[in-house]
Design a protein around this motif. Structure first.
Motif, PDB file in Angstrom:
ATOM      1  N   SER B 342       1.046  -1.041   0.171  1.00  0.00           N
ATOM      2  CA  SER B 342      -0.106   0.058  -0.075  1.00  0.00           C
ATOM      3  C   SER B 342       0.960   1.045   0.141  1.00  0.00           C
ATOM      4  O   SER B 342       0.707   2.143  -0.721  1.00  0.00           O
ATOM      5  CB  SER B 342      -1.135  -0.009   1.127  1.00  0.00           C
ATOM      6  OG  SER B 342      -1.555  -1.220   1.267  1.00  0.00           O
ATOM      7  N   ARG B 362      -8.008   9.514   1.927  1.00  0.00           N
ATOM      8  CA  ARG B 362      -9.219   8.729   2.413  1.00  0.00           C
ATOM      9  C   ARG B 362     -10.329   8.790   1.170  1.00  0.00           C
ATOM     10  O   ARG B 362     -10.706   7.706   0.699  1.00  0.00           O
ATOM     11  CB  ARG B 362      -9.961   8.925   3.673  1.00  0.00           C
ATOM     12  CG  ARG B 362     -11.219   8.348   4.027  1.00  0.00           C
ATOM     13  CD  ARG B 362     -11.731   9.016   5.264  1.00  0.00           C
ATOM     14  NE  ARG B 362     -11.155  10.320   5.349  1.00  0.00           N
ATOM     15  CZ  ARG B 362     -12.371  11.366   5.591  1.00  0.00           C
ATOM     16  NH1 ARG B 362     -13.543  10.947   5.165  1.00  0.00           N
ATOM     17  NH2 ARG B 362     -11.950  12.486   5.596  1.00  0.00           N
ATOM     18  N   PHE B 369      -7.286   3.056   0.848  1.00  0.00           N
ATOM     19  CA  PHE B 369      -7.618   3.456   2.196  1.00  0.00           C
ATOM     20  C   PHE B 369      -8.203   2.179   3.098  1.00  0.00           C
ATOM     21  O   PHE B 369      -7.739   2.064   4.263  1.00  0.00           O
ATOM     22  CB  PHE B 369      -8.334   4.701   2.468  1.00  0.00           C
ATOM     23  CG  PHE B 369      -9.159   4.919   3.734  1.00  0.00           C
ATOM     24  CD1 PHE B 369      -8.104   5.507   4.804  1.00  0.00           C
ATOM     25  CD2 PHE B 369     -10.243   4.669   4.295  1.00  0.00           C
ATOM     26  CE1 PHE B 369      -8.854   5.611   6.128  1.00  0.00           C
ATOM     27  CE2 PHE B 369     -10.941   5.178   5.413  1.00  0.00           C
ATOM     28  CZ  PHE B 369      -9.939   5.447   6.308  1.00  0.00           C
ATOM     29  N   THR B 370      -9.144   1.377   2.491  1.00  0.00           N
ATOM     30  CA  THR B 370      -9.640   0.307   3.108  1.00  0.00           C
ATOM     31  C   THR B 370      -8.493  -0.740   3.736  1.00  0.00           C
ATOM     32  O   THR B 370      -8.720  -1.054   4.843  1.00  0.00           O
ATOM     33  CB  THR B 370     -10.705  -0.384   2.354  1.00  0.00           C
ATOM     34  OG1 THR B 370     -11.558   0.721   1.771  1.00  0.00           O
ATOM     35  CG2 THR B 370     -11.442  -1.371   3.147  1.00  0.00           C
ATOM     36  N   VAL B 372      -5.146  -0.148   3.871  1.00  0.00           N
ATOM     37  CA  VAL B 372      -4.488   0.423   4.873  1.00  0.00           C
ATOM     38  C   VAL B 372      -4.960   0.087   6.177  1.00  0.00           C
ATOM     39  O   VAL B 372      -4.445   0.073   7.298  1.00  0.00           O
ATOM     40  CB  VAL B 372      -3.806   1.847   4.430  1.00  0.00           C
ATOM     41  CG1 VAL B 372      -3.367   2.419   5.698  1.00  0.00           C
ATOM     42  CG2 VAL B 372      -2.944   1.716   3.486  1.00  0.00           C
ATOM     43  N   THR B 373      -6.204   0.821   6.274  1.00  0.00           N
ATOM     44  CA  THR B 373      -7.088   0.551   7.529  1.00  0.00           C
ATOM     45  C   THR B 373      -6.819  -0.841   8.233  1.00  0.00           C
ATOM     46  O   THR B 373      -6.710  -0.804   9.381  1.00  0.00           O
ATOM     47  CB  THR B 373      -8.561   1.359   7.412  1.00  0.00           C
ATOM     48  OG1 THR B 373      -8.189   2.235   6.917  1.00  0.00           O
ATOM     49  CG2 THR B 373      -9.048   1.269   8.839  1.00  0.00           C
ATOM     50  N   SER B 376      -3.277  -1.708   9.246  1.00  0.00           N
ATOM     51  CA  SER B 376      -2.900  -1.112  10.191  1.00  0.00           C
ATOM     52  C   SER B 376      -3.422  -1.330  11.657  1.00  0.00           C
ATOM     53  O   SER B 376      -2.721  -1.370  12.627  1.00  0.00           O
ATOM     54  CB  SER B 376      -3.090   0.561  10.023  1.00  0.00           C
ATOM     55  OG  SER B 376      -2.302   0.886   9.011  1.00  0.00           O
ATOM     56  N   SER B 425       0.840   2.860  14.187  1.00  0.00           N
ATOM     57  CA  SER B 425       0.054   2.207  13.364  1.00  0.00           C
ATOM     58  C   SER B 425      -0.929   3.392  12.929  1.00  0.00           C
ATOM     59  O   SER B 425      -1.588   3.604  11.844  1.00  0.00           O
ATOM     60  CB  SER B 425      -0.590   1.004  13.853  1.00  0.00           C
ATOM     61  OG  SER B 425       0.201   0.271  14.280  1.00  0.00           O
ATOM     62  N   PHE B 426      -1.612   4.085  14.120  1.00  0.00           N
ATOM     63  CA  PHE B 426      -2.554   4.986  13.963  1.00  0.00           C
ATOM     64  C   PHE B 426      -2.093   6.288  13.128  1.00  0.00           C
ATOM     65  O   PHE B 426      -2.936   6.713  12.211  1.00  0.00           O
ATOM     66  CB  PHE B 426      -3.357   5.352  15.317  1.00  0.00           C
ATOM     67  CG  PHE B 426      -4.277   4.445  15.807  1.00  0.00           C
ATOM     68  CD1 PHE B 426      -5.695   4.207  14.863  1.00  0.00           C
ATOM     69  CD2 PHE B 426      -4.134   3.618  16.794  1.00  0.00           C
ATOM     70  CE1 PHE B 426      -6.586   3.432  15.490  1.00  0.00           C
ATOM     71  CE2 PHE B 426      -4.941   2.595  17.143  1.00  0.00           C
ATOM     72  CZ  PHE B 426      -6.137   2.498  16.629  1.00  0.00           C
ATOM     73  N   ILE B 429      -2.365   5.935   9.488  1.00  0.00           N
ATOM     74  CA  ILE B 429      -3.871   6.029   8.958  1.00  0.00           C
ATOM     75  C   ILE B 429      -4.043   7.675   9.141  1.00  0.00           C
ATOM     76  O   ILE B 429      -4.513   8.346   8.258  1.00  0.00           O
ATOM     77  CB  ILE B 429      -4.948   5.327   9.814  1.00  0.00           C
ATOM     78  CG1 ILE B 429      -4.517   3.923   9.765  1.00  0.00           C
ATOM     79  CG2 ILE B 429      -6.035   5.532   9.081  1.00  0.00           C
ATOM     80  CD1 ILE B 429      -5.386   3.020  10.513  1.00  0.00           C
ATOM     81  N   PHE B 433      -4.013   9.409   5.623  1.00  0.00           N
ATOM     82  CA  PHE B 433      -5.266   9.109   4.837  1.00  0.00           C
ATOM     83  C   PHE B 433      -6.334  10.262   5.710  1.00  0.00           C
ATOM     84  O   PHE B 433      -7.202  10.523   4.844  1.00  0.00           O
ATOM     85  CB  PHE B 433      -5.788   7.740   4.872  1.00  0.00           C
ATOM     86  CG  PHE B 433      -4.838   6.736   4.064  1.00  0.00           C
ATOM     87  CD1 PHE B 433      -5.421   6.637   2.863  1.00  0.00           C
ATOM     88  CD2 PHE B 433      -3.808   6.165   4.539  1.00  0.00           C
ATOM     89  CE1 PHE B 433      -4.513   5.642   1.899  1.00  0.00           C
ATOM     90  CE2 PHE B 433      -2.832   5.564   3.627  1.00  0.00           C
ATOM     91  CZ  PHE B 433      -3.362   5.208   2.393  1.00  0.00           C
TER      92      PHE B 433
END
Lengths: 117, 954
Positions: B342, B362, B369-370, B372-373, B376, B425-426, B429, B433
């Motif tokens: 990604s 996003r 985005f999906t 990666v979310t 993550s 990780s957050f 995102i 995004f």
């Protein structure tokens, strides 16, 4: 006879080495060619010299010259042709690229210390 | 066989992309992918047996005297890793197809990738530690090629070198460790070593072996303090990062620790070295990852951190912890590879991976985005994704393990590691995004085509499925793999809820809460981070390497100063000295062989040879004369061979002589015709002295050899006795060439073919735009030209001779097996016959009438020879065993048919092709230098009674 062959090998070697110590590509190639003769003949003599023996097998032959060195030298001759052809092309290429046919690199040709980063 | 085949397939497949790229990128990717898919299929066929608890084995003796055998075995651990390597490999091949730019050489990329894949599969399937080490080093080498794939980028080259230095150095240490281990046990077979835990752990050499092996594993898996190479390896294209640096190569170290776990683990030394290293790596790298703005940099440190976590689990030395480690290996491979891909997509579309310049993707890239979310959140350990499951189990293990009698230290530090993990990780995102859409992206981002997001999407799907149904999807694999690691029956129980009293729950909650808090404070923390000085790993590394590199280049520049003459002089004197020493200190019998009488005619031949040699030395500055003299020597050598009962050699020498002289004449055309006097007379005396020393030495040696009988009975007796009965030919020399020593000859024609290709390639390079090409275009002949370049008499004579010469060639070829002759000589004769046409009527005129591709000739020669050799296999015989029989076809006499004849055809074609390719290359240079192309066979046409003007001649 052995002395003649040995001296011929020696003469070819000496002349070959002397020419290989010259500073232009062409004599070096010729020197290498002479050295090739010397080496091939030397390898051939490792089967010892013999005259008048049959080259081919027959059931009533008195004896044979040693075939193994002959086979090895035969391939060596062909390979040395390949090698000579390659270095001749390299010499030609070097001359065309650099505009001279010297074998020793001068200071400009010396690689930069440390090499490429 | 099937296991060896699985390991061999990627290597074989590595040969294909370079060819297939000519058929287009899709074909190239599909073929490469099919090879991997085939290997995966073969692996899958073995899977049921492995899952039943069997160990599949393939044993091939290779060099038994060294204990080096090509033994492979497949157990649960091998199955897990091989599945990861091949499965993710397949996805990477798909992803790379769409990721690489038009200008990137894709065939090369796939070749490197397949080499790497083969090396990795080899590691995980090896049942012999020496074999494993070979594959281990191969991964270092192939990853070097992959990391440095973008050769134009300095970071790529530096990163590749750093990775090679660190992992290669670790590999060397590991070799030592493995050898110690093999010595303790007395076998290099893993399956034997794994059963000798007591002997190994009781040995005094246990600790050195452990440390050395761990050095290999830690460097490969980027454990502190060797972690620094991994972030720098991120200069590689993203498919490489996703494959090597998340899913496979960096896990090789973990694999090795898991593989050796049964014999090395369980001691305090193991616990303190491995668990502590893992712990430190995990916490430190997680902290650094939080402050990386580069998406791939963030992921790199996150990978280091997760590798540390798995190392720590393996270090605990308990069966439960090892089981969790195996589970986390699976989970990490899925979510991290998806994230890397990604990040590559973001880079590909937005042309930046810098979090400071991203944000708001996003809505622009909903699919990415999906993916990666999901990935993550799994990396952060959020339920119900698979990362959560293994993180909970990890924290649980950490909470129950004491470090130096301190019961809570490990738990706290592991929680802190998890906390950072949540934070970065957050951040991936949030900063990438979420937030408002910006208007200053380097390129307007949007979701890529299906080809690019399919692979990460599949992995993200796995993240969810494993997360939701762990017992169904992953437990069986974990059981098999962990069972192989620990040597015990494992029945893992993975659940989402461990109850309120499980410490992991509270540690998890603390990590998530703390992580979110950290993310909120990120700008302030970042400012602090930037303000604190910290060691720069690359600077330290360069500081250590630089002096060595400088010393090495000083040394090699001093020794290797580019003066060929100096090397030859030193080499000659050294050989002469060594030979004299050997002669002086050795013992030797006196020569007793009877000498042959000297006859006058041979003596004359000798004299002319010696005189020609002397003349060459004296007149070597006149180059054309030198060639004439060389011709005399060659002739005398040929005659000598004939005199000394070697007709085959005489024929070969004389025909090679002709070809060589023609070649040199053609080259001399463009070279200076004379050699200037440059050396001083002192120098010449010195050179002559060296030459005489060498010459006298060789002559003495030859003489000494000839006056003595052979020390051992020559093996020629065997050849003579079996030539007719076994090889079906009476020309013993030819039978040796095509039968007894057919392998030599096979190798030799390959060398000859390569030589011809080298000449062709050199010519190509010379004719490309550059100084050589400029010189050729501006070339003016420095000799006076003959008025008649293509004399009619020569043309007519060579035309008449062509069929005769070809006939002689065929004759020499056909009789070769029984009378002097054969493929080599016939090939040279035919080549000379063709060259005569070139000389008479010019290259272009002849080439237009003779539409044979010399490359194809060389290739078909080698292939025919190979096919003949392989044919013996169908006869149940070893490669190149010849067969022969006698047939009668009316009205001919009975004659012999031998497969050796086919082989000799291969030799013949290669020789013709190689000689012609070499000469044709020189002709091309001539054309570039302005040689005219004539359309008529000769310049003066008597039927028209006039000289063709230059217009027509062109």
């Amino acid at each position: 006879m052995e002395a003649l062959v040995a001296s011929a090998i020696g003469a070819l070697t000496a002349a070959g080495i002397y020419l290989m110590l010259r500073q232009r590509t062409f004599p070096v190639i010729i020197g290498l060619t002479l050295l090739t003769y010397a080496v091939n003949v030397f390898l051939f003599t490792s089967g010892r010299l013999a005259t008048g023996l049959p080259g081919i097998y027959s059931s009533n032959a008195a004896g044979y010259s040693d075939p193994l060195p002959q086979a090895l030298v035969l391939t060596a001759i062909v390979i040395s042709f390949g090698m000579t052809a390659v270095i001749v092309m390299m010499a030609l290429g070097a001359f065309l690229e650099a505009g001279h046919d010297k074998v020793d690199m001068n200071d400009e040709d010396t690689p930069v210390e440390g090499g490429q980063k | 066989m099937s296991l060896a085949l699985i390991a061999a397939l990627p290597f074989l497949g590595a040969l294909l992309p370079g060819l297939m790229i000519r058929a287009g990128k899709n074909a190239c990717a599909i073929v490469t992918g099919s090879v991997t898919a085939l290997a995966l299929l073969l692996l899958g066929l073995n899977a049921p047996a492995v899952l039943r608890g069997e160990v599949v084995q393939t044993r091939i003796e290779w060099i038994p005297s060294l204990g080096l055998n090509a033994n492979f075995f497949l157990d649960g651990l091998g199955l897990l890793f091989a599945g990861l390597i091949l499965g993710i490999g397949l996805l990477i091949i798909l992803y790379a197809r769409f990721y690489l730019a038009k200008s990137d050489p894709m065939g090369q990329f796939y070749t490197y990738l397949m080499l790497f894949q083969g090396a990795m599969v080899g590691i995980v399937l090896s049942d012999n530690i020496l074999l494993l080490l070979v594959f281990w080093e191969l991964t270092s080498l192939s990853s070097f090629l992959l990391i440095g794939y973008w050769k134009h980028l300095p970071e790529g080259r530096q990163g590749a070198r750093m990775a090679l230095t660190v992992t290669g150095g670790g590999g060397l240490a590991m070799i030592a460790g493995m050898l110690i281990l093999g010595n303790i046990v007395g076998s290099y077979d893993l399956s034997v070593i794994l059963e000798n835990k007591e002997a190994i752990q009781a040995s005094d050499w246990y600790l050195p072996a452990l440390i050395l092996i761990l050095l290999g594993a830690f460097t490969k898996s980027a454990q502190f303090p060797f972690h620094f190479w991994l972030p720098h390896a991120m200069a590689a294209p993203t498919p490489v990062s996703a494959y090597l640096h998340s899913a496979t190569m960096v896990k090789a170290g973990l694999f090795l620790m898991a593989r050796m776990w049964p014999v090395l683990a369980g001691t305090p030394e193991w616990f303190y070295i491995v668990a502590t290293t893992g712990l430190v790596t995990m916490v430190m790298a997680a902290k650094i990852a939080l402050f990386k703005d580069d998406l791939k940099g963030l992921l790199a440190f996150s990978t280091v951190s997760h590798l540390g976590l798995i190392t720590m689990l393996l270090g605990f030395g308990t069966v439960e912890a090892a089981t969790v480690a195996v589970f986390h290996i699976i989970n990490h491979a899925t979510f991290k590879a998806a994230l890397f891909m990604s990040a590559g997509i973001v880079d590909h579309e937005a042309h930046t991976r810098d979090l400071k310049r991203l944000g708001g993707l996003r809505t622009l890239m909903p699919i990415t985005f999906t993916i990666v979310t999901i990935a993550s959140l799994s990396m952060a350990g959020i339920p119900p994704l698979n990362g959560f499951l293994s993180k909970e189990l990890t924290l649980e293990e950490a909470a129950h393990t004491a470090w130096m009698a301190n019961p809570w230290l490990l738990g706290v530090l592991a929680t802190i590691g998890a906390l950072f993990s949540v934070a970065y990780s957050f951040r991936f995102i949030a900063h990438g995004f979420l937030g408002p859409v910006r208007d200053d992206y380097p390129s307007k981002p949007h979701d890529p085509g299906f080809g690019l997001w399919a692979a990460p999407a599949l992995l993200a799907g796995l993240v969810v499925v494993i997360g939701l149904f762990p017992m169904l999807t992953a437990a069986w694999l974990v059981n098999a793999a962990a069972g192989a690691v620990t040597g015990q029956e494992i029945a893992v129980k993975i659940s989402h809820w461990h109850g309120l009293y499980a410490p992991a729950l509270w540690m998890s909650l603390a990590a998530i809460g703390g992580g979110l808090l950290l993310l909120g404070m990120h700008p302030r923390l970042m400012a602090m981070w930037l303000a604190t000085p910290r060691p720069e790993a690359k600077r330290i590394f360069d500081g250590i390497i630089e002096p060595f590199a400088a010393f090495a280049s000083r040394l090699s520049n001093a020794l290797h100063d580019g003066a060929l003459t100096r090397y030859i002089a030193i080499g000659t004197l050294a050989i002469a000295g060594a030979a004299y020493y050997a002669f002086d200190t050795g013992t030797h019998a006196i020569g007793t062989r009877e000498l042959m009488a000297i006859h006058p005619v041979p003596a004359l031949g000798w004299l002319s040879l010696i005189l020609a040699t002397l003349a060459i030395v004296i007149y070597h500055r006149q180059r054309l004369l030198t060639l004439v003299l060389v011709g005399i020597i060659g002739l005398m050598v040929s005659v000598g061979f004939a005199y000394f009962s070697a007709p085959d050699l005489a024929l070969t020498q004389i025909s090679v002589e002709v070809a060589t002289i023609i070649l040199m004449l053609l080259a001399l055309n463009f070279l200076p015709k004379a050699t200037p006097v440059e050396s001083t007379s002192l120098r010449r005396t010195w050179d002559a002295a060296i030459a005489v020393i060498a010459g006298v030495g060789v002559a003495a040696l030859a003489y000494a050899l000839m006056i003595r009988d052979p020390a051992f009975t020559p093996i020629s007796e065997f050849h003579i006795a079996n030539s007719k009965s076994g090889g079906g030919g009476t020309n013993i020399v030819n039978v040796i060439l095509v039968d007894f020593r057919g392998y030599d000859t096979f190798g030799e024609i390959i060398v000859l073919g390569i030589a011809a290709l080298v000449i062709f390639a050199l010519t190509e390079a010379l004719l490309r735009a550059g100084p050589a090409n400029d010189r050729l275009l501006a070339w003016r002949p420095d000799q006076r030209r003959a008025g008649d370049r293509h004399p009619m008499m020569l043309v007519v004579a060579t035309r008449l001779m062509l069929p005769i010469a070809l006939l002689v060639g065929v004759f020499i070829f056909l009789r070769g097996h029984n009378e002097p002759g054969g493929g080599f000589i016939a090939g040279l004769i035919v080549a000379i016959a063709l060259v005569m046409q070139y000389m008479a009527s010019g290259f272009a005129w002849t080439a237009a009438r003779q539409k044979v591709d010399y490359h194809a000739l060389v290739a078909s020669g080698v292939l025919i020879a190979a096919a003949t050799g392989i044919g013996a296999w169908f006869n149940g015989m070893p490669f190149l065993t010849s067969a022969f029989g006698y047939v009668t076809i009316w009205p001919l006499e009975e004659f012999e048919l031998a497969t050796a004849l086919l082989f000799d055809i291969g030799v013949f074609l290669t020789v013709v092709g190689a000689v012609m390719l070499a000469l044709a290359s020189l002709s091309r240079i001539g054309l570039r230098a302005g040689e005219t192309v004539n359309v008529q066979p000769f310049d003066i046409d008597p039927s028209e009674g006039r000289t063709l003007n230059s217009e027509e001649a062109r």
